[in-house]
Write an enzyme that holds these catalytic residues in place. Structure first.
Site, PDB file in Angstrom:
ATOM      1  N   TRP A  11     -10.039  68.641  65.702  1.00  0.00           N
ATOM      2  CA  TRP A  11      -8.724  68.374  66.328  1.00  0.00           C
ATOM      3  C   TRP A  11      -8.730  67.128  67.193  1.00  0.00           C
ATOM      4  CZ3 TRP A  11      -7.284  73.938  68.439  1.00  0.00           C
ATOM      5  CH2 TRP A  11      -6.997  74.765  67.353  1.00  0.00           C
ATOM      6  N   GLU A 102     -16.086  57.845  66.087  1.00  0.00           N
ATOM      7  CA  GLU A 102     -15.295  57.525  67.290  1.00  0.00           C
ATOM      8  C   GLU A 102     -16.194  57.544  68.526  1.00  0.00           C
ATOM      9  OE1 GLU A 102     -12.178  60.377  66.596  1.00  0.00           O
ATOM     10  OE2 GLU A 102     -11.501  59.146  64.920  1.00  0.00           O
ATOM     11  N   GLU A 177     -18.646  60.126  56.678  1.00  0.00           N
ATOM     12  CA  GLU A 177     -17.304  59.657  57.033  1.00  0.00           C
ATOM     13  C   GLU A 177     -17.310  58.137  57.151  1.00  0.00           C
ATOM     14  OE1 GLU A 177     -14.773  62.774  59.219  1.00  0.00           O
ATOM     15  OE2 GLU A 177     -16.070  61.899  60.726  1.00  0.00           O
ATOM     16  N   SER A 220      -9.360  60.622  56.022  1.00  0.00           N
ATOM     17  CA  SER A 220      -8.052  60.647  55.357  1.00  0.00           C
ATOM     18  C   SER A 220      -7.947  61.696  54.248  1.00  0.00           C
ATOM     19  CB  SER A 220      -7.690  59.253  54.815  1.00  0.00           C
ATOM     20  OG  SER A 220      -7.582  58.337  55.884  1.00  0.00           O
TER      21      SER A 220
HETATM   22  P1  13P Z   1      -8.785  61.869  59.494  1.00  0.00           P
HETATM   23  O1  13P Z   1      -8.817  63.075  58.586  1.00  0.00           O
HETATM   24  O2  13P Z   1      -7.627  61.870  60.456  1.00  0.00           O
HETATM   25  O3  13P Z   1      -8.939  60.584  58.739  1.00  0.00           O
HETATM   26  O4  13P Z   1     -10.077  61.983  60.440  1.00  0.00           O
HETATM   27  C1  13P Z   1     -11.310  62.198  59.862  1.00  0.00           C
HETATM   28  C2  13P Z   1     -12.270  62.494  60.929  1.00  0.00           C
HETATM   29  O5  13P Z   1     -12.627  61.650  61.729  1.00  0.00           O
HETATM   30  C3  13P Z   1     -12.762  63.879  61.031  1.00  0.00           C
HETATM   31  O6  13P Z   1     -13.845  63.970  61.890  1.00  0.00           O
END
Ligand code: 13P
Length: 262
Positions: A11, A102, A177, A220
Protein backbone atom coordinates in the site's frame (compact mmCIF):
# COMPACT_ATOMS: atom_id res chain seq x y z
CA UNK A 1 7.38 -28.22 -7.20
CA UNK A 2 6.09 -24.74 -8.06
CA UNK A 3 5.20 -22.62 -5.01
CA UNK A 4 1.61 -21.54 -4.39
CA UNK A 5 0.86 -18.42 -6.43
CA UNK A 6 1.69 -15.39 -4.31
CA UNK A 7 0.07 -11.94 -4.35
CA UNK A 8 1.38 -9.02 -2.35
CA UNK A 9 -0.36 -5.69 -1.79
CA UNK A 10 2.15 -2.94 -1.05
CA UNK A 11 0.00 0.00 0.00
CA UNK A 12 3.03 2.28 0.33
CA UNK A 13 2.10 5.51 2.19
CA UNK A 14 -1.66 5.06 1.79
CA UNK A 15 -4.57 4.25 4.14
CA UNK A 16 -5.09 5.06 7.79
CA UNK A 17 -6.41 2.59 10.35
CA UNK A 18 -10.13 2.93 9.60
CA UNK A 19 -9.65 2.63 5.84
CA UNK A 20 -7.34 -0.35 6.29
CA UNK A 21 -9.96 -2.10 8.43
CA UNK A 22 -12.68 -1.49 5.84
CA UNK A 23 -10.45 -2.82 3.08
CA UNK A 24 -9.62 -6.07 4.89
CA UNK A 25 -13.23 -6.64 5.90
CA UNK A 26 -14.36 -6.24 2.30
CA UNK A 27 -11.52 -8.43 1.07
CA UNK A 28 -12.34 -11.25 3.49
CA UNK A 29 -16.02 -11.07 2.48
CA UNK A 30 -15.09 -11.46 -1.17
CA UNK A 31 -12.86 -14.40 -0.28
CA UNK A 32 -15.61 -16.09 1.73
CA UNK A 33 -18.03 -15.78 -1.20
CA UNK A 34 -15.67 -17.31 -3.76
CA UNK A 35 -13.92 -20.64 -3.74
CA UNK A 36 -10.44 -19.83 -4.88
CA UNK A 37 -7.63 -22.33 -5.16
CA UNK A 38 -4.95 -21.92 -2.46
CA UNK A 39 -2.68 -18.94 -2.81
CA UNK A 40 -0.35 -16.93 -0.60
CA UNK A 41 -1.74 -13.44 0.00
CA UNK A 42 0.30 -10.82 1.84
CA UNK A 43 -0.81 -7.30 2.71
CA UNK A 44 1.79 -4.68 3.59
CA UNK A 45 0.06 -1.66 5.12
CA UNK A 46 1.81 1.36 6.63
CA UNK A 47 3.23 0.80 10.15
CA UNK A 48 0.33 2.59 11.83
CA UNK A 49 -2.22 0.13 10.41
CA UNK A 50 -0.24 -3.07 11.05
CA UNK A 51 -1.91 -3.99 14.28
CA UNK A 52 -5.41 -3.26 13.04
CA UNK A 53 -4.89 -5.38 9.93
CA UNK A 54 -3.20 -8.12 11.95
CA UNK A 55 -6.29 -8.46 14.18
CA UNK A 56 -8.57 -8.83 11.18
CA UNK A 57 -6.49 -11.30 9.25
CA UNK A 58 -6.50 -13.68 12.18
CA UNK A 59 -10.32 -13.95 12.04
CA UNK A 60 -11.97 -16.94 10.44
CA UNK A 61 -10.33 -19.72 8.47
CA UNK A 62 -9.03 -17.50 5.71
CA UNK A 63 -5.52 -16.29 6.28
CA UNK A 64 -3.80 -13.26 4.91
CA UNK A 65 -0.20 -12.85 5.94
CA UNK A 66 0.95 -9.49 7.23
CA UNK A 67 3.99 -7.73 5.84
CA UNK A 68 5.82 -4.55 6.82
CA UNK A 69 7.14 -2.17 4.19
CA UNK A 70 10.42 -1.43 5.92
CA UNK A 71 12.53 -2.18 9.00
CA UNK A 72 15.62 -0.84 10.73
CA UNK A 73 18.51 -3.24 11.06
CA UNK A 74 19.37 -2.49 14.70
CA UNK A 75 17.30 -4.23 17.39
CA UNK A 76 16.80 -1.02 19.46
CA UNK A 77 18.47 2.25 20.30
CA UNK A 78 18.63 5.94 19.46
CA UNK A 79 17.26 5.80 15.91
CA UNK A 80 14.49 8.39 15.88
CA UNK A 81 11.60 7.43 13.65
CA UNK A 82 12.76 3.88 12.99
CA UNK A 83 11.08 0.52 13.71
CA UNK A 84 12.93 -2.68 14.61
CA UNK A 85 12.32 -6.25 13.47
CA UNK A 86 11.28 -7.23 17.01
CA UNK A 87 8.61 -4.51 17.02
CA UNK A 88 7.29 -5.77 13.68
CA UNK A 89 7.07 -9.35 14.98
CA UNK A 90 5.14 -8.11 17.98
CA UNK A 91 2.73 -6.30 15.63
CA UNK A 92 1.98 -9.60 13.89
CA UNK A 93 4.23 -9.37 10.82
CA UNK A 94 5.46 -12.51 9.15
CA UNK A 95 7.10 -10.72 6.21
CA UNK A 96 9.11 -7.56 5.61
CA UNK A 97 9.71 -5.86 2.27
CA UNK A 98 13.37 -4.95 1.97
CA UNK A 99 15.33 -3.26 -0.78
CA UNK A 100 12.30 -1.69 -2.45
CA UNK A 101 13.50 0.71 -5.15
CA UNK A 102 11.69 3.61 -3.48
CA UNK A 103 13.78 2.98 -0.35
CA UNK A 104 16.93 2.64 -2.43
CA UNK A 105 16.41 5.74 -4.59
CA UNK A 106 14.38 8.14 -2.43
CA UNK A 107 15.96 7.28 0.92
CA UNK A 108 19.47 6.39 -0.18
CA UNK A 109 19.49 2.76 0.99
CA UNK A 110 22.64 1.07 -0.19
CA UNK A 111 23.13 -2.61 -0.96
CA UNK A 112 24.96 -2.82 2.40
CA UNK A 113 21.95 -1.47 4.29
CA UNK A 114 19.71 -3.96 2.47
CA UNK A 115 22.07 -6.75 3.56
CA UNK A 116 21.88 -5.64 7.19
CA UNK A 117 18.09 -5.49 7.00
CA UNK A 118 17.94 -8.99 5.58
CA UNK A 119 19.98 -10.20 8.56
CA UNK A 120 17.72 -8.41 11.03
CA UNK A 121 14.57 -9.84 9.46
CA UNK A 122 15.91 -13.38 9.48
CA UNK A 123 17.31 -13.14 13.01
CA UNK A 124 13.87 -12.07 14.17
CA UNK A 125 12.37 -15.15 12.50
CA UNK A 126 10.45 -13.28 9.78
CA UNK A 127 10.59 -13.84 6.04
CA UNK A 128 12.04 -11.29 3.62
CA UNK A 129 10.39 -9.99 0.47
CA UNK A 130 13.64 -9.01 -1.16
CA UNK A 131 13.22 -6.51 -4.00
CA UNK A 132 15.72 -6.07 -6.78
CA UNK A 133 15.47 -4.09 -9.99
CA UNK A 134 17.41 -2.24 -12.65
CA UNK A 135 17.06 1.40 -13.66
CA UNK A 136 16.18 2.47 -17.17
CA UNK A 137 19.84 3.47 -17.70
CA UNK A 138 21.02 -0.01 -16.67
CA UNK A 139 18.60 -1.53 -19.12
CA UNK A 140 19.58 0.79 -21.97
CA UNK A 141 23.23 -0.03 -21.35
CA UNK A 142 22.47 -3.78 -21.49
CA UNK A 143 23.38 -4.11 -17.79
CA UNK A 144 20.12 -5.42 -16.35
CA UNK A 145 21.49 -8.73 -15.14
CA UNK A 146 24.74 -7.14 -13.88
CA UNK A 147 22.69 -4.85 -11.64
CA UNK A 148 20.38 -7.61 -10.40
CA UNK A 149 23.25 -9.95 -9.73
CA UNK A 150 25.10 -7.24 -7.79
CA UNK A 151 22.02 -6.64 -5.64
CA UNK A 152 21.58 -10.37 -5.00
CA UNK A 153 25.27 -10.93 -4.21
CA UNK A 154 25.34 -8.00 -1.80
CA UNK A 155 22.31 -9.31 0.10
CA UNK A 156 23.05 -13.05 0.10
CA UNK A 157 26.46 -13.11 1.70
CA UNK A 158 28.30 -16.18 2.97
CA UNK A 159 27.82 -15.27 6.64
CA UNK A 160 24.05 -15.31 6.17
CA UNK A 161 24.40 -18.94 5.07
CA UNK A 162 27.02 -19.78 7.75
CA UNK A 163 24.72 -18.47 10.47
CA UNK A 164 21.94 -20.73 9.17
CA UNK A 165 19.71 -17.76 8.33
CA UNK A 166 19.01 -18.91 4.77
CA UNK A 167 17.90 -22.48 5.55
CA UNK A 168 14.29 -21.59 4.78
CA UNK A 169 15.04 -19.64 1.58
CA UNK A 170 12.27 -21.60 -0.18
CA UNK A 171 9.75 -19.71 1.98
CA UNK A 172 11.15 -16.27 1.08
CA UNK A 173 9.95 -14.03 -1.68
CA UNK A 174 12.17 -12.38 -4.26
CA UNK A 175 10.47 -9.60 -6.18
CA UNK A 176 11.87 -8.43 -9.48
CA UNK A 177 10.71 -4.85 -9.89
CA UNK A 178 12.33 -2.85 -12.68
CA UNK A 179 12.60 0.71 -11.33
CA UNK A 180 11.31 2.19 -14.58
CA UNK A 181 8.16 0.03 -14.49
CA UNK A 182 6.98 1.14 -11.03
CA UNK A 183 3.94 3.39 -11.21
CA UNK A 184 4.56 4.27 -14.86
CA UNK A 185 2.21 1.98 -16.77
CA UNK A 186 5.28 0.64 -18.62
CA UNK A 187 6.29 -2.99 -18.21
CA UNK A 188 8.90 -5.34 -19.63
CA UNK A 189 7.61 -8.11 -21.86
CA UNK A 190 6.51 -11.19 -19.88
CA UNK A 191 9.09 -13.27 -21.79
CA UNK A 192 11.86 -10.93 -20.60
CA UNK A 193 10.66 -11.25 -17.00
CA UNK A 194 10.53 -15.04 -17.35
CA UNK A 195 14.17 -15.10 -18.47
CA UNK A 196 15.25 -12.87 -15.60
CA UNK A 197 13.35 -15.03 -13.11
CA UNK A 198 15.18 -18.08 -14.43
CA UNK A 199 18.48 -16.26 -13.88
CA UNK A 200 17.47 -15.24 -10.35
CA UNK A 201 16.48 -18.81 -9.51
CA UNK A 202 19.72 -20.20 -10.97
CA UNK A 203 21.65 -17.68 -8.84
CA UNK A 204 19.87 -18.79 -5.66
CA UNK A 205 20.34 -22.46 -6.54
CA UNK A 206 24.08 -21.90 -6.95
CA UNK A 207 24.77 -19.52 -4.06
CA UNK A 208 22.25 -20.61 -1.41
CA UNK A 209 21.12 -24.04 -2.55
CA UNK A 210 18.35 -24.71 -0.05
CA UNK A 211 15.38 -24.42 -2.37
CA UNK A 212 13.95 -21.64 -4.49
CA UNK A 213 11.93 -18.70 -3.16
CA UNK A 214 8.71 -17.58 -4.81
CA UNK A 215 9.85 -15.25 -7.59
CA UNK A 216 7.45 -12.37 -8.18
CA UNK A 217 7.16 -9.64 -10.76
CA UNK A 218 6.26 -6.07 -9.72
CA UNK A 219 5.74 -2.85 -11.65
CA UNK A 220 2.46 -1.53 -13.12
CA UNK A 221 0.64 -4.85 -12.69
CA UNK A 222 -3.03 -4.44 -13.63
CA UNK A 223 -6.13 -6.43 -14.55
CA UNK A 224 -5.13 -5.90 -18.18
CA UNK A 225 -1.67 -7.45 -17.98
CA UNK A 226 -1.66 -9.92 -15.05
CA UNK A 227 -2.59 -12.96 -17.15
CA UNK A 228 0.34 -12.47 -19.52
CA UNK A 229 2.73 -12.47 -16.57
CA UNK A 230 1.15 -15.34 -14.65
CA UNK A 231 1.18 -17.46 -17.80
CA UNK A 232 4.97 -17.68 -17.49
CA UNK A 233 6.09 -20.81 -15.60
CA UNK A 234 8.64 -19.01 -13.40
CA UNK A 235 6.54 -15.99 -12.50
CA UNK A 236 5.07 -17.22 -9.22
CA UNK A 237 3.05 -14.12 -8.44
CA UNK A 238 3.00 -10.36 -8.34
CA UNK A 239 3.91 -7.48 -6.02
CA UNK A 240 1.30 -4.80 -6.59
CA UNK A 241 1.34 -1.12 -5.67
CA UNK A 242 -1.33 1.15 -7.17
CA UNK A 243 -3.73 -1.61 -8.23
CA UNK A 244 -3.73 -3.08 -4.71
CA UNK A 245 -5.26 0.02 -3.14
CA UNK A 246 -8.79 -1.10 -4.02
CA UNK A 247 -9.79 -4.37 -2.35
CA UNK A 248 -12.02 -5.12 -5.33
CA UNK A 249 -9.17 -4.75 -7.83
CA UNK A 250 -6.63 -6.62 -5.69
CA UNK A 251 -9.10 -9.46 -5.25
CA UNK A 252 -9.74 -9.52 -8.99
CA UNK A 253 -6.00 -9.74 -9.64
CA UNK A 254 -5.79 -12.76 -7.34
CA UNK A 255 -8.76 -14.42 -9.04
CA UNK A 256 -7.20 -13.92 -12.46
CA UNK A 257 -3.73 -14.92 -11.33
CA UNK A 258 -4.83 -18.07 -9.54
CA UNK A 259 -6.96 -19.17 -12.50
CA UNK A 260 -3.95 -18.86 -14.80
CA UNK A 261 -1.84 -21.13 -12.56
CA UNK A 262 -4.44 -23.91 -12.26
P1 13P B 1 2.90 -0.19 -8.98
O1 13P B 1 2.11 -1.48 -9.02
O2 13P B 1 2.09 1.00 -8.52
O3 13P B 1 3.66 0.05 -10.24
O4 13P B 1 4.00 -0.38 -7.82
C1 13P B 1 4.79 -1.51 -7.84
C2 13P B 1 5.53 -1.56 -6.57
O5 13P B 1 6.42 -0.77 -6.31
C3 13P B 1 5.14 -2.60 -5.60
O6 13P B 1 6.08 -2.72 -4.59
Amino acid sequence: MAPKPCFIANWKMNKGIAEAERYVKDFIKRYAETSLAPSRVIIAPPFTALQAVSKQVKCGDFEIALGAQNVHYEPHGAFTGEISAGMLCESGCQYVIIGHSERRTLFGESDEVVRQKLFAVRKAGMLPILCIGETFEDRRAGKTWDRLQAQLSAALTDDLMKMGLAENVAEWVIAYEPVWAIGTGETPKPGEVEEIHQQIQAFIRKHVGKGIPATLYGGSVSEQNILEFMEMPNIDGVLVGGASLSSETFFKLIELGVSEKQ
